[in-house]
Scaffold this motif. Structure first.
Motif, short mmCIF file in Angstrom:
data_model
loop_
_atom_site.label_atom_id
_atom_site.label_comp_id
_atom_site.label_asym_id
_atom_site.label_seq_id
_atom_site.Cartn_x
_atom_site.Cartn_y
_atom_site.Cartn_z
N THR A 1 -5.00 -3.93 -0.99
CA THR A 1 -4.93 -5.04 -0.14
C THR A 1 -4.23 -6.25 -0.30
O THR A 1 -3.93 -7.30 0.45
N CYS B 1 0.62 0.43 2.19
CA CYS B 1 0.54 1.49 3.22
C CYS B 1 0.03 2.90 2.79
O CYS B 1 -0.23 3.95 3.36
N SER B 2 -0.08 3.12 1.39
CA SER B 2 -0.10 4.13 0.70
C SER B 2 -1.45 4.26 0.17
O SER B 2 -2.12 3.24 -0.39
N LYS B 3 -2.21 5.49 -0.05
CA LYS B 3 -3.34 5.61 -0.53
C LYS B 3 -3.16 6.16 -2.21
O LYS B 3 -2.27 6.73 -2.39
N TYR C 1 -7.24 1.73 -1.28
CA TYR C 1 -5.75 1.09 -0.81
C TYR C 1 -5.88 -0.21 -1.59
O TYR C 1 -6.86 -1.17 -1.75
N SER D 1 2.71 0.26 -2.61
CA SER D 1 2.85 0.16 -1.34
C SER D 1 1.59 -0.11 -0.57
O SER D 1 0.52 0.42 -1.18
#
Length: 404
Positions: free
Chosen positions: A336, A373-375, A334, A371
């Motif tokens: 950060t 929130c996305s992997k 992810y 994003s």
């Protein structure tokens, strides 16, 4: 020999380990011994006849020996200032048997047996390799780290200096142990006793890690024992001996560029960097070291010496070794942090590794689509460039990213 006014006592001479000869002329004349309980003794030769050599010995501390080496105390001063108020005499025959130990008060010592009032130190000491005895006592092969140089005394070293040396040593040991254990695990075959790969891995960690067993006098000498309590068969090398042999090869590699290349190819460039940082510390602290591995049961001994005069040469060899890497890595994880103006990012992988870098210029137009929130699965070009001994320059460039 002269008659002695004293009385006989029992004494455990078998537990003595010879550390050094402080005076030597056609044979030892003043020697330092340590007992198995850690007590220090000086043995001073005083007389001879057709059957025996007679020695006078007495308890001292390493600080007293240091004062003697620094010419602050004469040998006669040491004897007259003994707190016990007595010395012990012993006769030693040609077969090294210790006979007739006898306590004698200092006031009763024959004048001929006493050093002169001007018996200040003006010799050169010789340190013994006593690891054979220590190895037998501990039922294990042992490492000795022998330190000499600026501000290193007889059996003493400043905490500040030692606190710098040990972390550097541990960094080398840890890095090499990782590579060494990985190589052996790759060759693992199930043992006859049903040892699994996991249990073998745990054993290797103990074989290649060390506890400080105790420190000994004779400059600063630190004894390191493998953590494993397993007692080897004493018939062939085991992983502890192999690791020690490889570790000594690493330390000796600094004298030849081709040997540095071999170590790098086997254990990686990071180990060379750790080794260089250790040598840089030796240069900064103006000290030299000797590493010795001894396994008395197999009569095995490996040694590496980098004395003060050799440190500059080893540094020059290592400085010619360049640490360069340029490879692409694929990771999942992810984002950060992200700076849409500069393209700087921080990415945390699934194995909790943090990577910092910049987006490739070709991706800057789409950076706003990322994003938190996305992997993502990312491809990162990792570059490293530095000469050993200088600061490593790292540059990570994000080449591609795909949402998982």
């Amino acid at each position: 020999m002269k008659n002695l006014d004293g009385y006989n006592i029992p004494f455990d001479f078998d537990g003595l380990v010879q550390m050094s000869d402080l005076i030597y002329y056609d044979g030892p004349l003043l020697s330092h011994f340590v007992s198995r309980t850690g007590k220090d003794y000086l043995f001073y030769w005083v007389d001879i006849d057709e059957n025996f050599n007679r020695w006078m010995f007495f308890r001292v501390t390493p600080s007293v020996i240091q004062s003697y080496l620094d010419k602050k105390l004469s040998l006669r001063d040491i004897i007259y200032k003994l707190e016990e108020g007595f010395v012990t005499f012993v006769e030693i025959d040609d077969e090294a048997n210790f006979l007739n130990p006898k306590i004698v008060k200092i006031d009763s010592i024959p004048e001929d047996y006493l050093p002169s009032p001007q018996s200040y130190y003006c010799f050169e000491k010789y340190d013994y390799n006593c690891l054979d005895s220590v190895s037998k006592e501990l039922n294990s092969g042992v490492f000795e780290l022998h330190i000499e140089g600026k501000d290193v005394g007889y059996g003493s070293i400043s905490l500040g200096k030692l606190s710098k040396i040990l972390p550097q040593f541990e960094a080398m040991r840890k890095d090499m142990a990782t590579g060494f254990n990985k190589i052996l695990l790759g060759k693992f075959k199930k043992k006859e006793k049903g040892e699994t790969k996991k249990s073998y891995s745990n054993s290797l960690k103990e074989y290649t890690d060390f506890d400080i067993h105790y420190m000994m006098a004779g400059s600063a000498r630190i004894i390191l024992k493998p953590k494993s309590r397993y007692i080897a068969s004493c018939l062939s090398d085991d992983e502890r001996d192999l690791f020690a042999s490889e570790f000594i090869k690493v330390l000796n590699s600094g004298f030849k560029s081709e040997d540095v290349d071999k170590v790098s190819n086997t254990y990686g460039k990071n180990l060379i960097q750790k080794y260089t940082e250790f040598v840089d510390l030796l240069n900064e602290e103006q000290i030299g070291v000797q590493f010795t591995w001894c396994n008395a049961f197999l009569n095995k001994s490996y040694s590496s010496i980098i004395d003060k005069e050799q440190v500059a040469f080893v540094r020059s060899v290592l400085q010619r070794f360049v640490l360069n890497e340029d490879n692409n890595e694929e990771k999942e994880g992810y984002f950060t942090s992200l700076n849409v103006k500069t393209g700087s990012f921080t990415f945390e992988t699934e194995d909790m590794k943090t990577i910092e870098g910049k987006f490739d210029d070709s991706l800057m137009n789409n950076i706003h689509t990322v994003s938190f929130c996305s992997k993502y699965c990312v491809t990162i070009n990792c570059r490293r460039n530095a000469c050993v001994g200088s600061k490593v320059k790292k540059r990570n460039v994000l080449l591609a990213y795909t949402q998982v």
